[in-house]
Design a protein around this motif. Structure first.
Motif, PDB file in Angstrom:
ATOM      1  N   LEU A 339      14.280   6.310 -34.437  1.00  0.00           N
ATOM      2  CA  LEU A 339      13.214   6.572 -33.460  1.00  0.00           C
ATOM      3  C   LEU A 339      11.997   5.664 -33.586  1.00  0.00           C
ATOM      4  N   ASP A 340      11.636   5.088 -32.482  1.00  0.00           N
ATOM      5  CA  ASP A 340      10.438   4.246 -32.426  1.00  0.00           C
ATOM      6  C   ASP A 340       9.441   4.900 -31.468  1.00  0.00           C
ATOM      7  N   LEU A 341       9.190   6.173 -31.688  1.00  0.00           N
ATOM      8  CA  LEU A 341       8.263   6.892 -30.809  1.00  0.00           C
ATOM      9  C   LEU A 341       6.834   6.471 -31.113  1.00  0.00           C
ATOM     10  N   GLY A 342       5.989   6.567 -30.090  1.00  0.00           N
ATOM     11  CA  GLY A 342       4.582   6.227 -30.276  1.00  0.00           C
ATOM     12  C   GLY A 342       4.266   4.929 -29.569  1.00  0.00           C
ATOM     13  N   ALA A 343       3.006   4.542 -29.589  1.00  0.00           N
ATOM     14  CA  ALA A 343       2.518   3.311 -28.945  1.00  0.00           C
ATOM     15  C   ALA A 343       3.004   3.222 -27.505  1.00  0.00           C
ATOM     16  N   SER A 356      -3.205  10.530 -32.535  1.00  0.00           N
ATOM     17  CA  SER A 356      -2.917   9.107 -32.642  1.00  0.00           C
ATOM     18  C   SER A 356      -2.910   8.436 -31.279  1.00  0.00           C
ATOM     19  N   SER A 357      -2.438   9.189 -30.258  1.00  0.00           N
ATOM     20  CA  SER A 357      -2.350   8.541 -28.956  1.00  0.00           C
ATOM     21  C   SER A 357      -3.714   8.256 -28.355  1.00  0.00           C
ATOM     22  N   VAL A 358      -4.735   8.990 -28.802  1.00  0.00           N
ATOM     23  CA  VAL A 358      -6.043   8.679 -28.235  1.00  0.00           C
ATOM     24  C   VAL A 358      -6.783   7.642 -29.061  1.00  0.00           C
ATOM     25  N   CYS A 359      -6.352   7.391 -30.303  1.00  0.00           N
ATOM     26  CA  CYS A 359      -7.045   6.380 -31.120  1.00  0.00           C
ATOM     27  C   CYS A 359      -6.501   5.015 -30.770  1.00  0.00           C
ATOM     28  N   ASN A 360      -5.601   4.526 -31.615  1.00  0.00           N
ATOM     29  CA  ASN A 360      -5.056   3.203 -31.361  1.00  0.00           C
ATOM     30  C   ASN A 360      -3.563   3.266 -31.626  1.00  0.00           C
ATOM     31  N   PRO A 361      -2.808   3.737 -30.634  1.00  0.00           N
ATOM     32  CA  PRO A 361      -1.408   4.074 -30.885  1.00  0.00           C
ATOM     33  C   PRO A 361      -0.570   2.934 -31.467  1.00  0.00           C
ATOM     34  N   ALA A 362      -0.873   1.676 -31.069  1.00  0.00           N
ATOM     35  CA  ALA A 362      -0.051   0.566 -31.568  1.00  0.00           C
ATOM     36  C   ALA A 362      -0.211   0.406 -33.070  1.00  0.00           C
ATOM     37  N   LEU A 363      -1.378   0.819 -33.585  1.00  0.00           N
ATOM     38  CA  LEU A 363      -1.616   0.693 -35.025  1.00  0.00           C
ATOM     39  C   LEU A 363      -1.473   2.044 -35.718  1.00  0.00           C
ATOM     40  N   GLY A 364      -0.984   3.012 -34.992  1.00  0.00           N
ATOM     41  CA  GLY A 364      -0.976   4.372 -35.528  1.00  0.00           C
ATOM     42  C   GLY A 364       0.345   4.808 -36.108  1.00  0.00           C
ATOM     43  N   LEU A 365       0.547   6.122 -36.013  1.00  0.00           N
ATOM     44  CA  LEU A 365       1.708   6.743 -36.630  1.00  0.00           C
ATOM     45  C   LEU A 365       2.903   6.601 -35.696  1.00  0.00           C
ATOM     46  N   ARG A 366       3.505   5.428 -35.681  1.00  0.00           N
ATOM     47  CA  ARG A 366       4.662   5.220 -34.806  1.00  0.00           C
ATOM     48  C   ARG A 366       5.882   4.853 -35.656  1.00  0.00           C
ATOM     49  N   ALA A 367       7.040   4.885 -34.998  1.00  0.00           N
ATOM     50  CA  ALA A 367       8.294   4.391 -35.581  1.00  0.00           C
ATOM     51  C   ALA A 367       8.574   5.002 -36.970  1.00  0.00           C
ATOM     52  N   ILE A 368       8.899   4.155 -37.956  1.00  0.00           N
ATOM     53  CA  ILE A 368       9.315   4.672 -39.265  1.00  0.00           C
ATOM     54  C   ILE A 368       8.190   5.488 -39.920  1.00  0.00           C
ATOM     55  N   ARG A 369       6.953   5.143 -39.621  1.00  0.00           N
ATOM     56  CA  ARG A 369       5.825   5.896 -40.204  1.00  0.00           C
ATOM     57  C   ARG A 369       5.886   7.364 -39.753  1.00  0.00           C
ATOM     58  N   LEU A 370       6.091   7.527 -38.456  1.00  0.00           N
ATOM     59  CA  LEU A 370       6.166   8.883 -37.894  1.00  0.00           C
ATOM     60  C   LEU A 370       7.393   9.611 -38.449  1.00  0.00           C
ATOM     61  N   CYS A 371       8.517   8.896 -38.521  1.00  0.00           N
ATOM     62  CA  CYS A 371       9.768   9.525 -38.981  1.00  0.00           C
ATOM     63  C   CYS A 371       9.663   9.990 -40.433  1.00  0.00           C
ATOM     64  N   LEU A 372       9.031   9.174 -41.280  1.00  0.00           N
ATOM     65  CA  LEU A 372       8.927   9.576 -42.690  1.00  0.00           C
ATOM     66  C   LEU A 372       7.955  10.749 -42.834  1.00  0.00           C
ATOM     67  N   PRO A 393      32.343   1.443 -35.333  1.00  0.00           N
ATOM     68  CA  PRO A 393      31.419   0.669 -36.172  1.00  0.00           C
ATOM     69  C   PRO A 393      29.958   0.835 -35.750  1.00  0.00           C
ATOM     70  N   VAL A 394      29.149   1.432 -36.617  1.00  0.00           N
ATOM     71  CA  VAL A 394      27.714   1.554 -36.306  1.00  0.00           C
ATOM     72  C   VAL A 394      26.876   1.058 -37.486  1.00  0.00           C
ATOM     73  N   ARG A 395      25.665   0.642 -37.172  1.00  0.00           N
ATOM     74  CA  ARG A 395      24.695   0.244 -38.189  1.00  0.00           C
ATOM     75  C   ARG A 395      23.392   0.997 -37.891  1.00  0.00           C
ATOM     76  N   ILE A 396      22.600   1.187 -38.934  1.00  0.00           N
ATOM     77  CA  ILE A 396      21.283   1.836 -38.737  1.00  0.00           C
ATOM     78  C   ILE A 396      20.217   0.752 -38.804  1.00  0.00           C
ATOM     79  N   MET A 397      19.274   0.795 -37.897  1.00  0.00           N
ATOM     80  CA  MET A 397      18.185  -0.198 -37.948  1.00  0.00           C
ATOM     81  C   MET A 397      16.833   0.509 -37.888  1.00  0.00           C
ATOM     82  N   ILE A 398      15.947   0.102 -38.780  1.00  0.00           N
ATOM     83  CA  ILE A 398      14.650   0.775 -38.920  1.00  0.00           C
ATOM     84  C   ILE A 398      13.548  -0.045 -38.262  1.00  0.00           C
ATOM     85  N   PRO A 399      12.810   0.551 -37.320  1.00  0.00           N
ATOM     86  CA  PRO A 399      11.732  -0.195 -36.665  1.00  0.00           C
ATOM     87  C   PRO A 399      10.433  -0.198 -37.466  1.00  0.00           C
ATOM     88  N   MET A 400       9.688  -1.259 -37.304  1.00  0.00           N
ATOM     89  CA  MET A 400       8.318  -1.368 -37.784  1.00  0.00           C
ATOM     90  C   MET A 400       8.143  -1.215 -39.295  1.00  0.00           C
TER      91      MET A 400
END
Ligand code: PEP
Ligand code: MG
Length: 588
Positions: A339-343, A356-372, A393-400
């Protein structure tokens, strides 16, 4: 006479459309107090009730036009608004205001809206707090009906229309596509926003960031949208119209001629094989990916599962969605991005993280930060991916990724999910390769350390460029600075490729840069061999690859990279980026 407004081209493969404008109003009209005399109350109540009926009918008509195979969340989105339009708090209380306060219907509705929104704002539950957007949507629909704007629209079909709006969300874009629109024009937004990426992927011509477009374009006006050049033309004379009709025909013929490349190898003239993969997101991308003969899916954006939902999908929903993709692709390897939710992908994330969405979403709690931070959101997805690996065949890919410990933490979570599935006797197939997106400059500078820990790397240029050049990818005010050929961006891409080579870890690119033939000579010359892009771009890229000599380009690009400090090189690169005119390595 032809009048033209310009915005930002989003560069679709089918970039031109001609159609009538349909203005989409989104709460931009200011409602001011209006009072009536007591004798007018029954008429005003009547007026309000009629507007509510029109709003309901209009929504029902949109819902009826949605094809049966549409994702259930789109339908749920409309159903929610229908429920609100039937709620006494919204449709009965304004009548009381009209009677008690002798106010006009618009003002009565506005008073009630403000009261409801205040109630939502005071709620503890962050999810409920965000439902005020749905209330606003329903209120706007009634306000429009009160302005009698929608009366004629009720039976109107959006098929073939050019949608004009202040802005569109990714969810709107998906819905519009289902309603058969021809193109859209927005006043704000950038070419790398998720809305623009979706439009490209869905093949919808669009121009974004056309300031004051709503002043220049009017409902019903015949308009030309040139999504390749970023132009919107109104009051076009017959000559201009026939020029564009001809271009549409040329585009169609070109698209047909590209079909001949399906099944042909993707090899440069000096015999270097290039892997061409697809970026997918929506269910319809599965067929497109199979039909064009992609070598794999280099990026499966999974945020779509979160569009317009009241609760996050559970493990089974994740699993069923991934199973559809894996089975539909019939053995083609799929890289599932977590999941790359946010921004720019504010689907469900504003429910999770409204601050986070009202502050600075691109620099906020998005993607792997939010997931962890929200394992309850992440575990179901990880478990579903492991389960689906038993089917293909699948692979997992982690954003940001930004810090190595994020990789360690993720691996520990995957291991925990694997063990719990094994304990439960659930089949999970082969170990799933774990890769990461390098899309933050800090990760690019430390690419060697990430390469040591990961099975593969993918360069996310959309974000890498945003973060390197400090420009918000959705902000049209700074879009002119978005430059894939900025010397700093090129240096970072080269560092990532070198790190992959040093540690023998495959590196691909899945940002929009990978699907743009303009950048191919440069990227091939830098050593990139795996590209992932929206399915509609793949055959054009293949066509270009088959005309290039990777060995020659390697020498030319090394020379170019060694001159990045020269002012002329920077100026020349910037010129190419902005004019999209010839690449020096090809001409030298
Ligand atoms: C990227 O950032 O380049 C990318 C492919 O991811 P997204 O556009 O989904 O953020
Ligand atoms: Mg990204």
């Amino acid at each position: 006479m032809t009048i033209c407004c310009t915005g930002i081209a989003i560069g679709t493969t089918r970039g031109i459309a001609i159609g009538e404008v349909h203005l989409l109003q989104r709460g931009c009209v200011e409602i001011t107090p209006r009072f009536i005399d007591a004798a007018s109350i029954p008429d005003e109540v009547d007026r309000f009730c009629q507007a509510v009926s029109i709003a309901r009918r209009q929504l029902r008509s949109v819902r009826n036009k949605i094809p049966n195979n549409t994702h259930s969340d789109i339908v749920a989105f409309i159903d929610t608004h229908m429920l609100i339009l039937n709620d006494a708090a919204l449709v009965e209380m304004p009548i009381e205001h009209i009677k008690e306060k002798c106010c006009g219907a618009e003002w009565a509705l506005q008073l009630q809206r403000d009261m409801l929104v205040q109630m939502f704002d005071e709620m503890e539950d962050t999810y409920l707090r965000t439902r005020k957007d749905d209330v606003d949507h329903a209120v706007n629909q009634i306000q429009q009906a009160l302005r009698q704007e929608v009366e004629e629209e009720e039976n109107e079909d959006l098929q073939g229309k050019i949608i004009l709006a202040q802005d569109l969300t990714p969810a709107d874009t998906i819905l519009m596509r289902h309603l058969g629109i021809a193109a859209f024009v927005t006043e704000s937004g950038g070419p790398m926003s998720h809305t623009a990426i979706l439009a490209r992927s869905l093949g919808i011509p669009a121009v974004v960031g056309v300031h004051h477009a709503t002043r220049h374009l009017h409902n019903g006006e015949l308009t030309i949208v040139d999504g390749e050049k970023g132009m919107v033309l109104v009051a076009a004379d017959e000559g201009t119209l026939s020029h564009y009709r001809h271009r549409i025909e040329v585009e169609r013929q070109h698209a047909r001629s590209l079909q001949r490349l399906i099944g042909e190898p993707s090899v440069t003239i000096d015999g270097t094989a290039i892997c061409l993969m697809a970026n997918i997101e929506l269910p319809e991308d599965i067929d497109a990916t199979r039909e064009i003969g992609a070598d794999g899916v280099g990026l499966y954006r999974t945020e779509y599962l979160f569009v317009n939902r009241n609760s996050p999908p559970d493990e089974e929903e994740h699993y069923q969605a991934y199973l559809r993709v894996v089975e539909g692709l019939d053995g083609i390897p799929v890289t599932i991005r977590t999941l790359d939710l946010g921004a720019d992908k504010q689907f469900y994330s504003s429910h999770l993280n409204p601050e986070s969405s009202v502050c600075n979403p691109a620099l906020g709690l998005r993607a792997i930060r939010l997931c962890l931070k929200k394992p309850e959101l992440f575990y179901p997805q990880l478990r579903a991916i492991l389960r689906v690996a038993a089917h293909g065949p699948v692979r997992i890919m982690i954003p940001m990724l930004c810090n190595l410990w994020e990789v360690y933490q993720l691996k520990a979570m995957i291991e925990e999910a694997r063990m719990s599935l094994t304990r439960q006797g659930v089949s999970i197939g082969e170990p799933v390769p774990i890769g990461g997106m390098i899309e933050v400059p800090a990760a690019a500078l430390a690419a060697g350390a990430f390469a040591k820990e990961l099975d593969f790397i993918s360069i996310g240029t959309n974000d890498l460029i945003q973060y390197t050049l400090a420009i918000d990818r959705v902000d049209d005010e700074v879009n002119y600075l978005y430059d894939p050929l900025h010397p700093s961006v090129l240096r970072l891409i080269k560092m990532i490729l070198d790190a992959g080579e040093r540690h023998q870890v495959p590196v691909s690119m899945c940002g929009e840069m990978a699907g743009d033939p303009l950048f191919l000579p440069l990227l091939l010359g830098m050593g990139l061999r795996e590209f992932s892009m929206q399915p509609g771009a793949l055959l054009e890229v293949k066509k270009t690859i088959r005309t290039l000599d990777s060995e020659k380009l390697s020498g030319q690009v090394s020379h170019l990279l060694s001159r990045l400090d020269d002012a002329e090189t920077a100026v020349e690169l910037s010129r190419i980026s902005h004019t999209r005119n010839s690449w020096p390595a090809q001409s030298s």
